[in-house]
Design an enzyme around this catalytic site. Structure first.
Site, PDB file in Angstrom:
ATOM      1  N   CYS A 139      26.068   3.556 -53.096  1.00 25.02           N
ATOM      2  CA  CYS A 139      25.353   2.532 -53.859  1.00 25.02           C
ATOM      3  C   CYS A 139      23.862   2.500 -53.547  1.00 25.02           C
ATOM      4  O   CYS A 139      23.068   2.074 -54.386  1.00 25.02           O
ATOM      5  CB  CYS A 139      25.972   1.165 -53.591  1.00 25.02           C
ATOM      6  SG  CYS A 139      26.023   0.721 -51.848  1.00 25.02           S
ATOM      7  N   GLU A 160      28.620  -6.979 -53.053  1.00 26.62           N
ATOM      8  CA  GLU A 160      27.619  -5.900 -53.013  1.00 26.62           C
ATOM      9  C   GLU A 160      27.903  -5.023 -54.212  1.00 26.62           C
ATOM     10  O   GLU A 160      28.936  -4.369 -54.289  1.00 26.62           O
ATOM     11  CB  GLU A 160      27.723  -5.125 -51.692  1.00 26.62           C
ATOM     12  CG  GLU A 160      26.576  -4.156 -51.489  1.00 26.62           C
ATOM     13  CD  GLU A 160      26.965  -2.712 -51.726  1.00 26.62           C
ATOM     14  OE1 GLU A 160      27.326  -2.380 -52.881  1.00 26.62           O
ATOM     15  OE2 GLU A 160      26.925  -1.939 -50.770  1.00 26.62           O
TER      16      GLU A 160
END
Length: 477
Positions: free
Chosen positions: A281, A247
């Site tokens: 994020c 990720e």
């Protein structure tokens, strides 16, 4: 008194040849010291994990999930200390440490239940001459690189699937926030977790990280971190054929249409933008607002931003803590300065938070008139800075939203269900959040394009840790 922590390898708590001081970004003071791993320690951790593979993988699901339950209960019993570690190493407001802690508990519980989904599956033989069975087995040793922004949450996303599937894991937390991970190693040692099933070390990214990645022992390298780091790990991992689950960075657009519930949009965008000091994020990096309601929306945003309480005091109701370190502060400030020099208007913040002279407290900042030429628009800010741009054409805003190598998350705010469906199908991101935001260990999380491969969370994450084996048997004539 500063905390002192040892690394955890092969079931033992070990000192390093040197120690590394952990500095709080809230006070700029040393809050802990950890055993600093060497390349030799990295190799020892890999060897311990490799040696544990056969016995750990051969345990029944009931036995492995029993260990997960034992670890979960010990984690719950040590909540105060685990949260204290995060509070100290990140300067994260005390209330915000709850999310990290809960994520670890939830992951151990969820994956202990979800692993039962993966049962042998019979396949039909078209000619009727054979029987076929698909079985799922652990891929092997896992190396997990953990980002600093959510020290236990990010760790939780890796340790749950690894333990459930029977994959021994070597965890390398960020050197910026290693205390909470090392504290988990202490708990694993205390409960007598089978040696090598979990190993936790922290050291130099090149010396230790590259040793882990380049080794032929790991079957899976998994990361939560930047896109550049992901590329480097994949390059180093090319010493052998490995799996990757990553990720990576984001540059999330948030599209606010004229018919949106503006209070809901402002609440959601501000919460995700300024929570964790913007070090998330999935935080909205580029906020596109219909020009006809831009003034109304901006006013609502500023009302919320001006009410944010920045600080560190554990006993106070703090909304936002510091950014991670001085380098992050300077990088964020440079992005704001670049935007100002190219015509952006600073509506709030910009620079150090008022009244906080020590620590790395950047003020919640709102920039208007942001354009694609500005670095803060092009790059992931990873800080408490909101970029606001306006649009008047749906096709144009779709093009702008998709005009990024990142593909993690996008947000859409509209009451028009047809528009919501249309943009959901055309936005090139792994997650589309409509009129709100929702995350949980049961919901898949992952990106496309340069934002990663594989999946964190949900039962889908288990696929990264499991290999599928076909067993075919000829039937008697």
């Amino acid at each position: 008194m500063a905390l002192e922590k040892k690394m955890y390898i092969g079931g033992q708590l070990l000192a390093g040849s040197t120690n590394f001081d952990v500095v709080s970004p809230a006070t700029d003071e040393v809050v802990g010291s950890i055993a600093w791993a060497s390349a030799g320690d990295a190799e020892a951790a890999l060897t311990a994990a490799d040696a544990a593979f056969e016995s750990w993988a051969s345990l029944s699901i009931t036995e492995r999930t029993g260990w997960m339950g034992k670890l979960r209960e010990a984690v719950i019993a040590n909540e105060e200390h685990l949260r204290e570690c995060i509070h100290l190493e990140m300067g994260k407001p005390w209330a915000s440490t709850q999310e990290d802690f809960d994520s670890l508990v939830n992951s151990l519980n969820f994956y202990a239940e979800e692993i039962s989904r993966f049962r042998p599956e019979a396949l039909v033989d078209r000619e009727g001459t054979h029987s076929h069975t698909l079985v799922h087995e652990p891929v092997g040793v896992v190396v997990a690189y953990i980002a600093w922004n959510f020290p236990l949450l990010n760790l939780a996303f890796k340790i749950g699937p690894a333990m459930a599937t029977g994959c021994p894991i070597v965890i390398k937390p960020s050197f910026k926030t290693p205390l909470s991970a090392y504290a988990l190693g202490e708990i694993c040692h205390r409960i007598g977790l089978p040696a090598g099933a979990v190993n936790i070390i922290c050291g130099d990214d090149t010396e230790v990280g590259d040793t882990l990645s380049a080794s032929k022992i790991p079957a899976l390298l998994t990361l939560i971190g930047s896109t550049n780091t992901g590329r480097h790990i994949m390059k180093m991992g090319a010493s052998s054929i490995k799996r990757y689950s990553m990720e990576l960075g984001g540059n999330a657009p948030a599209l606010v249409f004229a018919d949106a519930d503006l209070d809901q949009a402002a609440d959601t965008i501000c919460a995700v933008k300024f929570g964790n000091a913007g070090q998330v994020c999935v935080t909205p990096n580029r906020v596109f607002v219909d020009a006809t309601i831009a003034d109304q929306f901006t006013k609502k945003v500023l009302e919320r931003v001006n009410a944010i309480k920045v600080g560190y005091d554990r006993s106070a109701n703090i909304d936002m803590g510091p950014v991670m370190d001085e380098a992050a502060f300077k990088r964020i400030d440079a992005l704001v300065a670049d935007a100002k020099s190219k015509g952006a208007t600073v509506l709030a913040g910009g620079g150090r938070a008022q009244g906080l002279n020590a620590g790395q407290f950047y003020a919640p900042t709102v920039l208007a008139d942001v354009t694609a030429e500005m670095a803060s628009y092009q790059q992931e800010i990873f800080g408490p800075v909101m970029n606001i741009s306006t649009f008047s054409d749906e096709d144009e805003v779709l093009r702008l939203a998709n005009d990024t190598d990142a593909g993690l998350t996008a947000y859409v705010f509209t009451r028009d269900l047809a528009r919501a469906e249309r943009f959901s199908s055309k936005l090139r991101f792994g997650e589309i959040q409509i009129n709100g935001v929702k995350y949980g260990i049961d919901l898949p999380h992952g990106g496309i394009k340069q934002s990663g491969i594989g999946c964190d969370c949900s039962y889908l994450a288990l696929h990264d840790y499991l290999a599928t084996k076909r067993v075919s048997r000829a039937l008697a004539n």
